[in-house]
Design an enzyme around this catalytic site. Structure first.
Site, PDB file in Angstrom:
ATOM      1  N   ASP A 109     -38.972 -57.330  32.940  1.00 19.29           N
ATOM      2  CA  ASP A 109     -37.714 -56.544  33.604  1.00 19.29           C
ATOM      3  C   ASP A 109     -36.937 -57.748  34.497  1.00 19.29           C
ATOM      4  OD1 ASP A 109     -36.150 -54.517  34.821  1.00 19.29           O
ATOM      5  OD2 ASP A 109     -37.987 -53.512  34.423  1.00 19.29           O
ATOM      6  N   ASP A 210     -32.007 -54.982  34.652  1.00 17.90           N
ATOM      7  CA  ASP A 210     -31.722 -53.883  35.456  1.00 17.90           C
ATOM      8  C   ASP A 210     -30.405 -53.835  35.970  1.00 17.90           C
ATOM      9  OD1 ASP A 210     -33.599 -52.113  37.267  1.00 17.90           O
ATOM     10  OD2 ASP A 210     -32.278 -53.353  38.768  1.00 17.90           O
ATOM     11  N   GLU A 252     -29.327 -52.694  31.160  1.00 21.19           N
ATOM     12  CA  GLU A 252     -29.295 -51.329  31.661  1.00 21.19           C
ATOM     13  C   GLU A 252     -27.992 -50.956  31.986  1.00 21.19           C
ATOM     14  OE1 GLU A 252     -31.317 -48.285  35.122  1.00 21.19           O
ATOM     15  OE2 GLU A 252     -30.910 -50.519  35.463  1.00 21.19           O
ATOM     16  N   HIS A 326     -39.013 -44.568  33.674  1.00 19.52           N
ATOM     17  CA  HIS A 326     -39.544 -44.523  34.992  1.00 19.52           C
ATOM     18  C   HIS A 326     -38.660 -43.852  35.839  1.00 19.52           C
ATOM     19  CE1 HIS A 326     -37.291 -47.923  35.077  1.00 19.52           C
ATOM     20  NE2 HIS A 326     -37.550 -48.242  36.530  1.00 19.52           N
ATOM     21  N   ASP A 327     -37.331 -43.746  35.515  1.00 18.46           N
ATOM     22  CA  ASP A 327     -36.392 -43.179  36.455  1.00 18.46           C
ATOM     23  C   ASP A 327     -35.841 -41.659  36.049  1.00 18.46           C
ATOM     24  OD1 ASP A 327     -35.971 -45.596  37.961  1.00 18.46           O
ATOM     25  OD2 ASP A 327     -34.375 -46.315  36.475  1.00 18.46           O
TER      26      ASP A 327
HETATM   27  C1  NOJ Z   1     -32.814 -49.304  37.805  1.00 12.23           C
HETATM   28  C2  NOJ Z   1     -34.216 -49.208  38.025  1.00 12.23           C
HETATM   29  O1  NOJ Z   1     -34.664 -48.651  36.548  1.00 12.23           O
HETATM   30  C3  NOJ Z   1     -34.717 -48.434  38.991  1.00 12.23           C
HETATM   31  O2  NOJ Z   1     -36.037 -48.133  38.841  1.00 12.23           O
HETATM   32  C4  NOJ Z   1     -34.352 -49.085  40.359  1.00 12.23           C
HETATM   33  O3  NOJ Z   1     -34.793 -48.316  41.405  1.00 12.23           O
HETATM   34  C5  NOJ Z   1     -32.770 -49.540  40.402  1.00 12.23           C
HETATM   35  N1  NOJ Z   1     -32.521 -50.061  39.068  1.00 12.23           N
HETATM   36  C6  NOJ Z   1     -32.591 -50.573  41.276  1.00 12.23           C
HETATM   37  O4  NOJ Z   1     -33.204 -51.864  40.954  1.00 12.23           O
END
Ligand code: NOJ
Length: 549
Positions: A109, A210, A252, A326-327
């Protein structure tokens, strides 16, 4: 000069990452090896055999770098050091090596939109306006004694944090402890590329980037995503780091349209391998509002959006396929039924997604049908995003019940509970106290049970991954949506004269599908008693199947 490079559409000249299946590990919750209640690198190493058995060919490892964990590792204080709770650099080297020996590539990541406020650069920067590192971050003077403008943090409140000692504000699009880096500063970019090369030199398989769509921001214009220099930066990054390696890079990219996705992933542009975009997972939020503002999913819209992404990239772009990370909440709890039809609906989502074109991602625990873990009160919540939203909405007069419903539906802790390995205490995750409680259903839902049951969700995933390895049709074939009742999702995949039909009844009602094609053989299904033949096929709740026609 215009280059003619596009994606090839066959297995001879295709890239490894077009044929890969990626497994996402959220290390904090995967496997603890030393009893501190937090997952770690040795824990991951001990489970490589399990991943090999599942059949995945790459791991996306959520951040393992040094971090004060304001946002569970997405706030990095040292990009070239390993978080103490997770282990050491020697453990990391061992993981890379052992994963490679199992033919699994390790995707790191890459969190470079921001650092932690405890990163050496920010400590220097905040120490004085004259410090050489000051310009590594984004500082502005107050306007009439207030924040420079109305930019909002994605984690609630203003995106401007006051630095009391200088009286200036710094930008943080996430938490106060995640100051945004200033990508306009050439030295910042160089430091990042050097750091990437450090990791590439260790033999990693690539990077998941990210919120990469934010690095071209123009804060004075209150413009954050898709800024004017974003793609220049990515081209520069490609050239300065991973461009000469056979690695995969996935961005992302929350707001990407198919046209934007081509900018990132058209090989002729030398940016990234693929996008990871979210259009389908925003369909159950009210338009123009936040993710917490819920609305029921329209399956018809889901079909439209997923089909649009299947057909619009052609050979000029590449997309990721996912339901969870995970989000995001667990898909079975979100759009399936996590009680009566937990396994059935879980298999349906697996079949539907893994038969599509793109690179599939399996989020840890998805392959055994893990579900959301409900909470009663905010005290049980760990995630900074939910906690900040709770306080902001409470102050704005929202009823507590409504806020808690939003958290239980969309909160990120739902998918961050520890991996359920067996039915011993803590689900075999740790011998200590887990940092986040294990879902109570670990007695029934766990890896040991799944491996022992030939009909478990695990084996559906295993079979789907194997099918992708053996059938170029799944990787390269054309996609065509069938015109059916709203809650039946059916599509064809076609490749060199071969044709497969994928059908999923996305409802709890039985319904009939009129099948015109002659069925040659059945490939996979989540209902053993279903025989599919031309004519009227009676579909029970959440039935899903694939046949060659
Ligand atoms: C996306 C990540 O997947 C998330 O978990 C994170 O809080 C934010 N970006 C900030 O880095």
């Amino acid at each position: 000069m215009k280059q003619q490079e596009t994606f090839s559409q066959d297995e001879q000249s295709g890239k490894w990452w077009q044929q890969a299946v990626v497994y996402q590990i959220y290390p904090r919750s995967f496997q603890d090896s030393d009893g501190d209640g937090i997952g770690d690198l040795q824990g991951i190493i001990s489970r490589l055999d399990y991943l090999k058995k599942l059949g995945i060919t790459a791991i996306w490892l959520s951040p393992v770098y040094k971090s004060p964990n304001d946002d569970n590792g997405y706030d990095i204080s040292d990009y070239q050091g390993i978080m103490d709770e997770f282990g050491t650099m020697a453990d990391m080297d061992e993981l890379i090596e052992k994963a490679a020996a199992a033919d699994i590539r390790l995707i790191m990541d890459l969190v470079v939109n921001h650092t932690s406020d405890e990163h050496r650069w920010f400590i220097e920067a905040a120490s004085s306006p004259d410090n050489p590192y000051r310009d590594y971050y984004i500082w502005r003077d107050p306007v009439e004694g207030e924040e420079p403008n109305g930019l909002r943090s994605i984690f609630s409140g203003s995106a401007w944090g006051l630095d009391e000692s200088s009286g200036q504000y710094y930008l943080h699009l996430f938490s106060k402890k995640q100051p945004d880096l200033n990508w306009e500063n050439q030295q910042v970019r160089k430091e990042i590329y050097d750091m990437m090369n450090f990791w590439l030199g260790k033999g990693i398989g690539g990077f998941r980037m990210d919120v990469i769509d934010l690095i071209g921001k123009q804060p004075d214009l209150e413009l954050t995503a898709n800024g004017p220099k974003l793609h220049d930066y990515l081209q520069e990054m490609n050239q300065a780091s991973f461009g000469s390696y056979d690695v995969m890079t996935v961005g992302e990219t929350w707001g990407a349209t198919p046209e934007i996705a081509k900018l990132y992933s058209n090989p002729a542009r030398h940016e990234l391998s693929m996008v990871f975009q979210f259009e389908h997972v925003t369909l159950d939020q009210q338009e123009g509002k936040e993710k917490w503002d819920l609305q029921p999913l329209s399956i018809r819209q889901l079909k439209e959006v997923l089909s649009k992404w299947q057909t619009s990239l052609g050979n000029q772009g590449w997309n990721s396929l996912f339901w969870n990370n995970h989000d995001l909440p667990r898909i079975i709890s979100r759009w399936g039924n996590d009680q009566q039809y937990r396994e059935k609906s879980g298999k349906l989502f697996a079949i539907l997604l893994h038969m599509m074109k793109g690179t599939p991602y399996v989020y840890q625990g998805e392959e055994i049908g893990m579900t959301n873990r409900p909470v009663k009160a905010i005290e049980e919540v760990e995630d900074i995003e939910s906690i900040n939203m709770y306080h902001e909405r409470l102050a704005a007069g929202f009823p507590i019940e409504e806020i808690m419903t939003s958290i239980n539906t969309k909160g990120r802790d739902n998918a961050r509970t520890p991996m359920q390995w067996d039915d011993s205490e803590t689900g075999g995750f740790t011998t200590g106290t887990p940092w986040l409680p294990v879902n109570d259903n670990y007695h029934e839902v766990n890896v040991k049970q799944a491996l022992a049951d030939p009909n478990s969700i695990f084996y559906t995933y295993q079979q789907l991954i194997q099918l992708r390895k053996e059938n170029p049709l799944i990787v390269w074939g054309e996609y065509e949506l069938l015109d059916t009742a709203d809650t039946i999702f059916a599509y064809y995949r076609k490749y060199h004269g071969e044709k497969w039909l994928v059908v999923a009844n996305m409802s709890e009602e039985s319904q009939t599908l009129e099948l015109k094609d002659k069925v040659k053989d059945q490939i996979i299904s989540n209902n053993d008693s279903l025989t599919v033949e031309a004519g009227n096929v009676l579909l029970q709740a959440y039935d899903a199947f694939v046949v060659r026609v």
